[in-house]
Motif scaffolding. Sequence first.
Motif, PDB file in Angstrom:
ATOM      1  N   SER A 108     -11.625 -31.689  -5.884  1.00 20.06           N
ATOM      2  CA  SER A 108     -10.373 -30.990  -5.580  1.00 20.06           C
ATOM      3  C   SER A 108      -9.317 -31.981  -5.100  1.00 20.06           C
ATOM      4  CB  SER A 108     -10.586 -29.932  -4.508  1.00 20.06           C
ATOM      5  OG  SER A 108     -11.486 -28.966  -4.948  1.00 20.06           O
ATOM      6  N   LEU A 109      -9.699 -32.895  -4.225  1.00 22.14           N
ATOM      7  CA  LEU A 109      -8.761 -33.906  -3.757  1.00 22.14           C
ATOM      8  C   LEU A 109      -8.325 -34.819  -4.898  1.00 22.14           C
ATOM      9  CD1 LEU A 109     -10.375 -34.850  -0.324  1.00 22.14           C
ATOM     10  CD2 LEU A 109      -8.303 -33.518  -0.727  1.00 22.14           C
ATOM     11  N   LEU A 110      -9.249 -35.196  -5.756  1.00 19.60           N
ATOM     12  CA  LEU A 110      -8.928 -36.058  -6.895  1.00 19.60           C
ATOM     13  C   LEU A 110      -7.970 -35.363  -7.855  1.00 19.60           C
ATOM     14  CD1 LEU A 110      -9.531 -38.745  -8.340  1.00 19.60           C
ATOM     15  CD2 LEU A 110     -11.367 -37.565  -9.529  1.00 19.60           C
ATOM     16  N   LEU A 111      -8.230 -34.109  -8.175  1.00 20.49           N
ATOM     17  CA  LEU A 111      -7.321 -33.374  -9.062  1.00 20.49           C
ATOM     18  C   LEU A 111      -5.962 -33.152  -8.420  1.00 20.49           C
ATOM     19  CD1 LEU A 111      -9.740 -30.763 -10.659  1.00 20.49           C
ATOM     20  CD2 LEU A 111      -8.654 -32.708 -11.774  1.00 20.49           C
ATOM     21  N   GLY A 112      -5.935 -32.916  -7.118  1.00 17.09           N
ATOM     22  CA  GLY A 112      -4.662 -32.778  -6.413  1.00 17.09           C
ATOM     23  C   GLY A 112      -3.865 -34.065  -6.444  1.00 17.09           C
ATOM     24  N   LEU A 113      -4.537 -35.199  -6.289  1.00 13.81           N
ATOM     25  CA  LEU A 113      -3.871 -36.494  -6.347  1.00 13.81           C
ATOM     26  C   LEU A 113      -3.320 -36.759  -7.750  1.00 13.81           C
ATOM     27  CD1 LEU A 113      -3.217 -39.150  -4.879  1.00 13.81           C
ATOM     28  CD2 LEU A 113      -5.411 -40.015  -5.716  1.00 13.81           C
ATOM     29  N   ILE A 114      -4.119 -36.448  -8.779  1.00 13.97           N
ATOM     30  CA  ILE A 114      -3.655 -36.611 -10.163  1.00 13.97           C
ATOM     31  C   ILE A 114      -2.445 -35.719 -10.419  1.00 13.97           C
ATOM     32  CG2 ILE A 114      -4.282 -36.191 -12.577  1.00 13.97           C
ATOM     33  CD1 ILE A 114      -7.122 -37.104 -11.849  1.00 13.97           C
ATOM     34  N   ASP A 115      -2.468 -34.517  -9.933  1.00 11.08           N
ATOM     35  CA  ASP A 115      -1.340 -33.598 -10.099  1.00 11.08           C
ATOM     36  C   ASP A 115      -0.098 -34.134  -9.403  1.00 11.08           C
ATOM     37  OD1 ASP A 115      -0.131 -31.063 -10.872  1.00 11.08           O
ATOM     38  OD2 ASP A 115      -0.249 -30.550  -8.738  1.00 11.08           O
ATOM     39  N   LEU A 116      -0.244 -34.668  -8.209  1.00 12.95           N
ATOM     40  CA  LEU A 116       0.887 -35.216  -7.464  1.00 12.95           C
ATOM     41  C   LEU A 116       1.489 -36.407  -8.189  1.00 12.95           C
ATOM     42  CD1 LEU A 116       2.466 -34.975  -4.786  1.00 12.95           C
ATOM     43  CD2 LEU A 116       0.850 -36.625  -3.829  1.00 12.95           C
ATOM     44  N   VAL A 117       0.639 -37.296  -8.710  1.00 15.13           N
ATOM     45  CA  VAL A 117       1.119 -38.470  -9.438  1.00 15.13           C
ATOM     46  C   VAL A 117       1.836 -38.044 -10.713  1.00 15.13           C
ATOM     47  CG1 VAL A 117       0.369 -40.516 -10.725  1.00 15.13           C
ATOM     48  CG2 VAL A 117      -0.558 -40.066  -8.461  1.00 15.13           C
ATOM     49  N   LEU A 118       1.267 -37.140 -11.476  1.00 13.81           N
ATOM     50  CA  LEU A 118       1.898 -36.704 -12.714  1.00 13.81           C
ATOM     51  C   LEU A 118       3.218 -35.988 -12.441  1.00 13.81           C
ATOM     52  CD1 LEU A 118      -1.125 -35.446 -14.846  1.00 13.81           C
ATOM     53  CD2 LEU A 118       0.281 -37.467 -15.229  1.00 13.81           C
ATOM     54  N   LYS A 119       3.264 -35.210 -11.367  1.00 16.15           N
ATOM     55  CA  LYS A 119       4.501 -34.521 -11.018  1.00 16.15           C
ATOM     56  C   LYS A 119       5.595 -35.524 -10.676  1.00 16.15           C
ATOM     57  CE  LYS A 119       5.960 -32.648  -7.149  1.00 16.15           C
ATOM     58  NZ  LYS A 119       5.927 -32.108  -5.856  1.00 16.15           N
ATOM     59  N   ASP A 124      10.410 -37.295 -11.368  1.00 12.64           N
ATOM     60  CA  ASP A 124      11.254 -38.330 -10.768  1.00 12.64           C
ATOM     61  C   ASP A 124      11.588 -39.455 -11.741  1.00 12.64           C
ATOM     62  OD1 ASP A 124      11.166 -36.888  -8.457  1.00 12.64           O
ATOM     63  OD2 ASP A 124       9.525 -38.037  -7.576  1.00 12.64           O
ATOM     64  N   TRP A 125      10.668 -39.807 -12.585  1.00  7.89           N
ATOM     65  CA  TRP A 125      10.884 -40.992 -13.418  1.00  7.89           C
ATOM     66  C   TRP A 125      11.385 -40.638 -14.812  1.00  7.89           C
ATOM     67  CZ3 TRP A 125       8.148 -43.671 -17.445  1.00  7.89           C
ATOM     68  CH2 TRP A 125       8.556 -44.975 -17.611  1.00  7.89           C
ATOM     69  N   LEU A 126      10.668 -39.762 -15.512  1.00  9.82           N
ATOM     70  CA  LEU A 126      11.046 -39.456 -16.908  1.00  9.82           C
ATOM     71  C   LEU A 126      12.328 -38.647 -16.987  1.00  9.82           C
ATOM     72  CD1 LEU A 126       7.613 -38.669 -18.608  1.00  9.82           C
ATOM     73  CD2 LEU A 126       9.034 -40.686 -18.916  1.00  9.82           C
ATOM     74  N   LEU A 127      12.509 -37.677 -16.120  1.00  8.44           N
ATOM     75  CA  LEU A 127      13.710 -36.856 -16.195  1.00  8.44           C
ATOM     76  C   LEU A 127      14.968 -37.615 -15.771  1.00  8.44           C
ATOM     77  CD1 LEU A 127      12.428 -33.371 -15.033  1.00  8.44           C
ATOM     78  CD2 LEU A 127      12.936 -34.122 -17.339  1.00  8.44           C
ATOM     79  N   LYS A 128      14.814 -38.606 -14.896  1.00 13.65           N
ATOM     80  CA  LYS A 128      15.970 -39.410 -14.482  1.00 13.65           C
ATOM     81  C   LYS A 128      16.380 -40.398 -15.570  1.00 13.65           C
ATOM     82  CE  LYS A 128      15.381 -38.896  -9.589  1.00 13.65           C
ATOM     83  NZ  LYS A 128      15.064 -39.477  -8.318  1.00 13.65           N
ATOM     84  N   LEU A 129      15.411 -40.783 -16.426  1.00 14.14           N
ATOM     85  CA  LEU A 129      15.766 -41.670 -17.532  1.00 14.14           C
ATOM     86  C   LEU A 129      16.645 -40.948 -18.557  1.00 14.14           C
ATOM     87  CD1 LEU A 129      12.472 -43.623 -18.369  1.00 14.14           C
ATOM     88  CD2 LEU A 129      14.542 -44.512 -17.364  1.00 14.14           C
ATOM     89  N   GLY A 130      16.383 -39.674 -18.757  1.00 20.62           N
ATOM     90  CA  GLY A 130      17.157 -38.901 -19.734  1.00 20.62           C
ATOM     91  C   GLY A 130      18.547 -38.553 -19.238  1.00 20.62           C
ATOM     92  N   GLY A 131      18.770 -38.546 -17.962  1.00 21.69           N
ATOM     93  CA  GLY A 131      20.047 -38.049 -17.437  1.00 21.69           C
ATOM     94  C   GLY A 131      20.861 -39.093 -16.862  1.00 21.69           C
TER      95      GLY A 131
END
Length: 131
Positions: A108-119, A124-131
């Motif tokens: 659960s902690l590992l999946l939560g960490l993966i979710d936080l990183v992907l979010k 923060d990174w991909l959407l700011k590149l487009g705009g």
Amino acid sequence: MNTKAEQPKGTNAADIGKLVLAVLVLAAGIFAYSWLGRDGNISSSVRLLGVLAALVLALAIAAFTAPGRRMRNFIAESQFEMRKVVWPTRDETIKTTGVIMLVVVVLSLLLGLIDLVLKSVILDWLLKLGG
């Protein structure tokens, strides 16, 4: 499974008649329960005993058919096989449950960490590149 010879699985007319009779007895018990429920003179416990009696009678009638004999055979063989099962001790059960709970928490902690990183990567990174 035992090495008994398999019996034919077809049902004859007498067995079908018995099964129909069993269903009718059960339906009559259920109908009597609801019919007698309209009248306030008979308590619900007596009506429930009537339904249980109808159920027992229906099962007894059905037990003397070919499918009923196969069912009794199956139950007897299942009980025979259950005697062969080696059940875990209380200590083994507690330890296994603890390990499973620990694995669930870690995953659960590992999946939560993966979710936080992907979010953070996507928002923060991909959407700011487009705009």
